[in-house]
Design a protein around this motif. Structure first.
Motif, PDB file in Angstrom:
ATOM      1  N   ARG A   1     -25.532 -85.467  27.654  1.00 15.24           N
ATOM      2  CA  ARG A   1     -26.797 -84.871  27.253  1.00 15.24           C
ATOM      3  C   ARG A   1     -27.398 -84.026  28.408  1.00 15.24           C
ATOM      4  NH1 ARG A   1     -27.313 -89.888  24.603  1.00 15.24           N
ATOM      5  NH2 ARG A   1     -28.524 -90.735  26.354  1.00 15.24           N
TER       6      ARG A   1
ATOM      7  N   ARG B   1     -27.702 -70.662  29.814  1.00 14.25           N
ATOM      8  CA  ARG B   1     -27.804 -69.627  28.791  1.00 14.25           C
ATOM      9  C   ARG B   1     -29.137 -68.876  28.927  1.00 14.25           C
ATOM     10  NH1 ARG B   1     -25.539 -72.434  23.229  1.00 14.25           N
ATOM     11  NH2 ARG B   1     -23.325 -72.448  23.848  1.00 14.25           N
ATOM     12  N   HIS B   2     -30.186 -69.656  29.185  1.00  8.29           N
ATOM     13  CA  HIS B   2     -31.487 -69.016  29.348  1.00  8.29           C
ATOM     14  C   HIS B   2     -31.489 -68.069  30.563  1.00  8.29           C
ATOM     15  CE1 HIS B   2     -35.781 -68.452  28.980  1.00  8.29           C
ATOM     16  NE2 HIS B   2     -35.936 -68.830  30.275  1.00  8.29           N
TER      17      HIS B   2
ATOM     18  N   ARG C   1     -25.582 -80.818  28.609  1.00 13.50           N
ATOM     19  CA  ARG C   1     -26.022 -79.948  27.523  1.00 13.50           C
ATOM     20  C   ARG C   1     -27.344 -79.255  27.900  1.00 13.50           C
ATOM     21  NH1 ARG C   1     -26.141 -82.632  21.842  1.00 13.50           N
ATOM     22  NH2 ARG C   1     -23.910 -82.690  22.358  1.00 13.50           N
ATOM     23  N   GLU C   2     -28.221 -80.011  28.516  1.00 11.75           N
ATOM     24  CA  GLU C   2     -29.477 -79.403  28.952  1.00 11.75           C
ATOM     25  C   GLU C   2     -29.225 -78.337  30.023  1.00 11.75           C
ATOM     26  OE1 GLU C   2     -31.839 -82.639  30.246  1.00 11.75           O
ATOM     27  OE2 GLU C   2     -32.233 -83.431  28.207  1.00 11.75           O
TER      28      GLU C   2
ATOM     29  N   ILE D   1     -26.494 -76.549  30.301  1.00  9.48           N
ATOM     30  CA  ILE D   1     -25.910 -75.394  29.605  1.00  9.48           C
ATOM     31  C   ILE D   1     -27.011 -74.542  28.986  1.00  9.48           C
ATOM     32  CG2 ILE D   1     -24.490 -74.737  27.626  1.00  9.48           C
ATOM     33  CD1 ILE D   1     -22.745 -77.184  28.294  1.00  9.48           C
ATOM     34  N   GLU D   2     -28.025 -75.221  28.404  1.00 10.14           N
ATOM     35  CA  GLU D   2     -29.109 -74.467  27.813  1.00 10.14           C
ATOM     36  C   GLU D   2     -29.862 -73.660  28.882  1.00 10.14           C
ATOM     37  OE1 GLU D   2     -29.821 -74.014  24.721  1.00 10.14           O
ATOM     38  OE2 GLU D   2     -28.219 -75.380  23.999  1.00 10.14           O
ATOM     39  N   GLN D   3     -30.060 -74.289  30.069  1.00 10.50           N
ATOM     40  CA  GLN D   3     -30.722 -73.553  31.152  1.00 10.50           C
ATOM     41  C   GLN D   3     -29.882 -72.358  31.630  1.00 10.50           C
ATOM     42  OE1 GLN D   3     -31.665 -76.386  34.175  1.00 10.50           O
ATOM     43  NE2 GLN D   3     -33.224 -77.460  32.891  1.00 10.50           N
TER      44      GLN D   3
ATOM     45  N   THR E   1     -18.643 -81.104  24.301  1.00 12.06           N
ATOM     46  CA  THR E   1     -18.314 -81.573  22.944  1.00 12.06           C
ATOM     47  C   THR E   1     -17.101 -82.475  22.948  1.00 12.06           C
ATOM     48  OG1 THR E   1     -19.232 -79.513  22.050  1.00 12.06           O
ATOM     49  CG2 THR E   1     -17.818 -80.810  20.604  1.00 12.06           C
TER      50      THR E   1
ATOM     51  N   ALA F   1     -20.760 -71.189  30.483  1.00 14.01           N
ATOM     52  CA  ALA F   1     -21.591 -71.950  29.545  1.00 14.01           C
ATOM     53  C   ALA F   1     -20.807 -72.327  28.308  1.00 14.01           C
ATOM     54  CB  ALA F   1     -22.839 -71.126  29.177  1.00 14.01           C
ATOM     55  N   SER F   2     -19.988 -71.329  27.824  1.00 12.68           N
ATOM     56  CA  SER F   2     -19.194 -71.636  26.625  1.00 12.68           C
ATOM     57  C   SER F   2     -18.178 -72.752  26.914  1.00 12.68           C
ATOM     58  CB  SER F   2     -18.478 -70.374  26.132  1.00 12.68           C
ATOM     59  OG  SER F   2     -19.406 -69.380  25.782  1.00 12.68           O
TER      60      SER F   2
ATOM     61  N   PHE G   1     -19.901 -76.046  27.290  1.00 11.87           N
ATOM     62  CA  PHE G   1     -20.301 -76.584  25.993  1.00 11.87           C
ATOM     63  C   PHE G   1     -19.106 -77.215  25.269  1.00 11.87           C
ATOM     64  CE2 PHE G   1     -20.993 -76.082  21.422  1.00 11.87           C
ATOM     65  CZ  PHE G   1     -22.171 -76.793  21.272  1.00 11.87           C
TER      66      PHE G   1
END
Length: 428
Positions: A265, A275-276, A268-269, A271-273, A314, A306-307, A310
């Motif tokens: 988790r 991407r941002h 994942r957070e 990765i979101e950062q 997964t 990032a990809s 991710f």
């Protein structure tokens, strides 16, 4: 009273026929004489004064006095009391309840010249009666005659019963002699056993031998079974102990997998950062109007990283889910093995109780020392024990595989290091 036809020793003088002739002391003697003439069976006369008995004059004494010269003129016209005072015979008064034998004895105990004098009987209603001694003696003789008849009848019956007893004794002696002869014949037949008895004795000996062999086999079964049960019991205890360890390891792995999930988790957070950040870099590049080659390349690499990150997150979540499923299965198998081991232990305890009862039954018998058995009995393994061992081994293999996978792949550290290396290599 009426004359009874059947007298018994219990009869009293009140049951005997009596006479009722009672006059006052002032009655003339001529009246008494006339009454004696009219009733020849009258034994005497009772003389009273104001309901008191003065005395009694019997017919015999009255005639003796009246037969003398001048006595008729002397006592015929005068009161009867004057003759009573002259005779002066004391009367014998008895109650009507006196027994006949007792009354006879009382009459005979008087003076000799008074033995046959009548007896005055006093009834229950206080009336007076005259009883002739002759009647009393006849009644006693009748009673004695009846008693003699009864005695004679008893004697006849006794003789008859004695004859019956003698006959029965003779029969008893005959039966006794017959029994003795049969006993002698039985003793003779017992001394010479028949073929059936010999066969029975032989069969009894064979049964005794079979019983001894059964006891020897039972002893061997008891000893071998006890050893096998002890070994199985120890194995079951070890299985239970190992099962507890497996459950502990499974719980630890489950905790580690929960840590992997939290790390996933976190990635994942991150990765979101990333991407941002990539989006912000693209916006800044567009605002500048010109795109430096290095910055655009970093943006591109950040997007690729990032990809990949991710995808790796997964895959790590999938691996963690599979690990959880396997740990759950391993835990269930371990619990089933523990339950089977406990069931085997309970059955072993019951079997040991049965063996103890068998040993007690054997100990009650007292046989000679058994010869050695040529072939010892083999002890087969329990199917339940084999299945329990296989399940526990399978569970241990699954746990070892799980531990190897966890040691070889530390997913959270591997992913973090890869991201750091990519960022360091792509700095402008």
């Amino acid at each position: 009273m009426s004359n009874p036809t059947q007298l018994t020793p219990d009869f009293t003088i009140g049951h005997l026929p009596c006479h009722h002739f009672q006059v006052s002391a002032a009655t003339p003697g001529q009246v008494v004489a006339e009454r004696f003439e009219q009733e020849p069976d009258l034994p005497g006369v009772i003389i009273t004064h104001e309901s008191q008995v003065l005395g009694m004059i019997s017919r015999v004494k009255f005639r003796e006095q009246m037969s003398l010269p001048d006595r008729v003129e002397l006592y015929g016209q005068h009161p009867i009391r004057s003759l009573l005072d002259f005779i002066r015979i004391p009367p014998l008064l008895l109650s009507e309840k006196w027994k006949i034998d007792d009354a006879v004895q009382a009459s005979l105990n008087r003076q000799k010249d008074l033995i046959y004098e009548p007896i005055i009987v006093v009834m229950e209603n206080q009336s007076l009666r005259i009883l002739d001694v002759k009647t009393l003696v006849i009644a006693q003789s009748q009673i004695l005659a009846q008693a003699h008849k009864i005695i004679q009848r008893y004697r006849v019956e006794r003789q008859k019963y004695q004859g019956i007893i003698q006959q029965e004794q003779a029969k008893f002696h005959q039966c006794n002699e017959l029994l003795k002869s049969q006993q002698r014949q039985t003793e003779k037949s017992q001394n010479t056993p028949s073929s059936q008895e010999v066969a029975l004795v032989k069969q009894a000996e064979e049964i005794a031998q079979i019983n001894q062999r059964f006891v020897r086999i039972a002893k061997l079964i008891s000893s071998e079974g006890r050893q096998a049960f002890q070994a199985t019991f120890q194995g079951a205890n070890s299985i239970c102990h190992n099962t507890d360890k497996i459950l502990g390891v499974g719980k630890a792995i489950a905790n580690d997998l929960e840590t992997v999930n939290r790390t996933s988790r976190t990635i994942r957070e991150a990765i979101e950062q990333v991407r941002h950040l990539a989006v912000q870099v693209a916006v800044v590049t567009n605002q500048m109007g010109s795109q430096p080659n290095g910055l655009s390349q970093v943006s591109l690499e950040i997007g690729r990283l990032a990809s990949k990150t991710f995808e790796l997150g997964t895959q790590m979540e999938q691996i963690a889910s599979r690990f959880k499923l396997r740990v759950h299965e391993l835990t269930e198998a371990a619990r089933a093995g523990a339950n089977v081991a406990k069931s085997v232990t309970i059955k072993i305890d019951r079997a040991e109780m049965a063996l103890l009862e068998l040993e007690e039954l054997i100990s009650e018998k007292d046989f000679n020392a058994p010869p050695p058995i040529a072939q010892p009995l083999g002890v087969r393994k329990s199917v339940t024990a084999d299945s329990l061992v296989k399940e526990i081994e399978h569970a241990e293999v699954g746990v070892s595989e799980l531990e190897d996978i966890v040691k070889q792949q530390d997913s959270s550290q591997y992913l973090i290091q890869k991201i750091q290396q990519a960022l360091k290599s792509k700095k402008p």
